[in-house]
Design a protein around this motif. Structure first.
Motif: not given
Length: 420
Positions: A2-7, A9-17, A40-41, A43-55
């Motif tokens: 969900k986080y990836i899809l949200y990011m 969608a958000l960045h595609v929208l911002l790019t268009g704007l 984007i960078a 967001a990717a780093q945040l994803y790696q940070d909160f994915r580590q406890p899940v792993a």
């Protein structure tokens, strides 16, 4: 995800704007694009940070599922992750200690049987002697191995061969030696095997045995309760410290573990109830009336689950000799399982010497069919297999044969054949 899809969608929208607003202003457009790339960078780093406890949680759960309690995680230097690792390592240490205690208790019981003054004689599926403990070996010698009891030349064994299952008798070999002999059975690979316990009836031996068994029972109850209590206390204490939102997944995992402790305690109680199941007290039972009463009792439960129970029209009365309370318990458990199968209809059929309970719910797979009546097996996620174990024990003690399988027409049928 969900986080990836949200990011995205958000960045595609911002790019268009950005394109629409700053396209005519090249410097502003380039600056906005740089900011988007930086975002984007991040967001990717945040994803790696909160994915580590899940792993870590996923790895720990897999280790627990595999009952591998030797895996411990090394701290990473990150606060949240290290807290998670510390809690996991503590829990694994407790589970490993618990398993070690249980293995030691099991080994102790094996040694107790070997040293027991009570003789133990085990038969195979063909009623041939396959195992003797040291006491029985001294009494009969190992020459009886591989023979049926009636094929031996010893009077005591020949008398034992005529004993029905579940019976206890006092037998004499000479005018002096007297033995209390009990025949029972165990289930091995889905089949029934008999075994005998022989006890010499002297007052001293009886008192020693009584004291030994009492000590074993008290010790096991004490150790198991202490282990479960201590483990649950640690889990609850840990939960009190994990109040932050980022620990919600870990808190949920610990709550599940605590709930498992409670279910294990209940499972042990249920197991004891099955083991203490008394032999049936037979009396004349009207099967038609008993089925009608139990069906009426379970009808409301079935309606709540979207199912209906259909009983046969009154016809030729069917009377058998059985323990009414135990047979009623069998019907309640079978109907409960039929309701939980999720079908829309349950049919009860009574023939001259057979009772069938059919449902059109979830079919039984070939893998499940080979294990259904194994002790405490259950195909339900939260099931303990106590119901089918209880049903099996009652029907076996009555001498009734039974089957449970899904037919070719898709209906699952539990059939009981009565010896009347």
């Amino acid at each position: 995800m969900k986080y990836i899809l949200y990011m995205i969608a958000l960045h595609v929208l911002l790019t268009g704007l950005v394109y629409q607003v700053f396209f005519q202003h090249k410097l502003l457009f380039i600056a906005a694009e740089v900011i988007l790339f930086i975002s984007i960078a991040i967001a990717a780093q945040l994803y790696q940070d909160f994915r580590q406890p899940v792993a870590f949680i996923r790895s720990g759960i897999e280790a627990i599922k595999d009952q591998d309690f030797t895996i411990r995680f090394v701290p990473t230097g990150k606060g949240e992750v290290d807290t998670l690792i510390e809690v996991y390592n503590l829990m694994i240490d407790q589970l490993r200690q618990e398993r070690t205690r249980l293995q030691e208790q099991h080994f102790f019981l094996e040694k107790l049987i070997e040293a027991s003054p009570v003789g133990l004689l085990v038969l195979d599926f063909d009623e041939r002697v396959v195992q003797l403990n040291p006491t029985a070996t001294r009494q009969f010698s190992d020459r009886i191995l591989g023979k049926k009891l009636e094929e031996t030349d010893q009077g005591l064994l020949q008398q034992m061969s005529t004993m029905p299952d579940g019976e206890s008798r006092t037998l004499k070999t000479t005018g002096i030696q007297t033995y209390k002999v009990q025949r029972s059975h165990l289930m091995d690979q889905g089949f029934r095997r008999s075994f005998f316990m022989l006890e010499e009836l002297t007052s001293e031996l009886y008192e020693i045995e009584k004291a030994a068994y009492g000590k074993v029972i008290r010790m096991m109850a004490h150790e198991v309760n202490n282990t479960l209590g201590a483990t649950d206390s640690i889990l609850q204490t840990t939960l009190d410290f994990l109040t932050e939102p980022e620990f919600s997944d870990l808190s949920e995992a610990l709550r599940i573990a605590s709930g498992r402790n409670g279910r294990l305690t209940q499972f042990m109680r249920n197991f004891a109830d099955v083991v203490r199941l008394p032999l049936p007290r037979r009396e004349a039972v009207s099967l038609n009336r008993l089925v009608e009463q139990v069906s009426l009792f379970m009808r409301a439960t079935a309606l709540n689950q979207g199912s209906s129970i259909h009983t046969p029209e009154p016809n030729e009365p069917c009377t058998l000799y059985a323990d009414t309370a135990q047979l009623e318990q069998v019907l309640v458990n079978v109907l409960k399982n039929a309701i939980e199968a999720g079908g829309t209809e349950i049919r009860v059929e009574i023939q001259k010497s057979e009772l069938a309970i059919l449902n059109n719910g979830k079919a039984i797979t070939s893998e499940e069919s080979t294990q259904l009546f194994n002790p405490f097996y259950s195909s339900k996620p939260q099931g303990q297999g106590i119901g089918l174990t209880l049903i099996r024990e009652i029907l076996v003690n009555h001498g009734f044969s039974f089957t449970l399988k899904t037919q070719a027409d898709g209906w699952t049928a539990f059939r009981i054949q009565f010896e009347r």
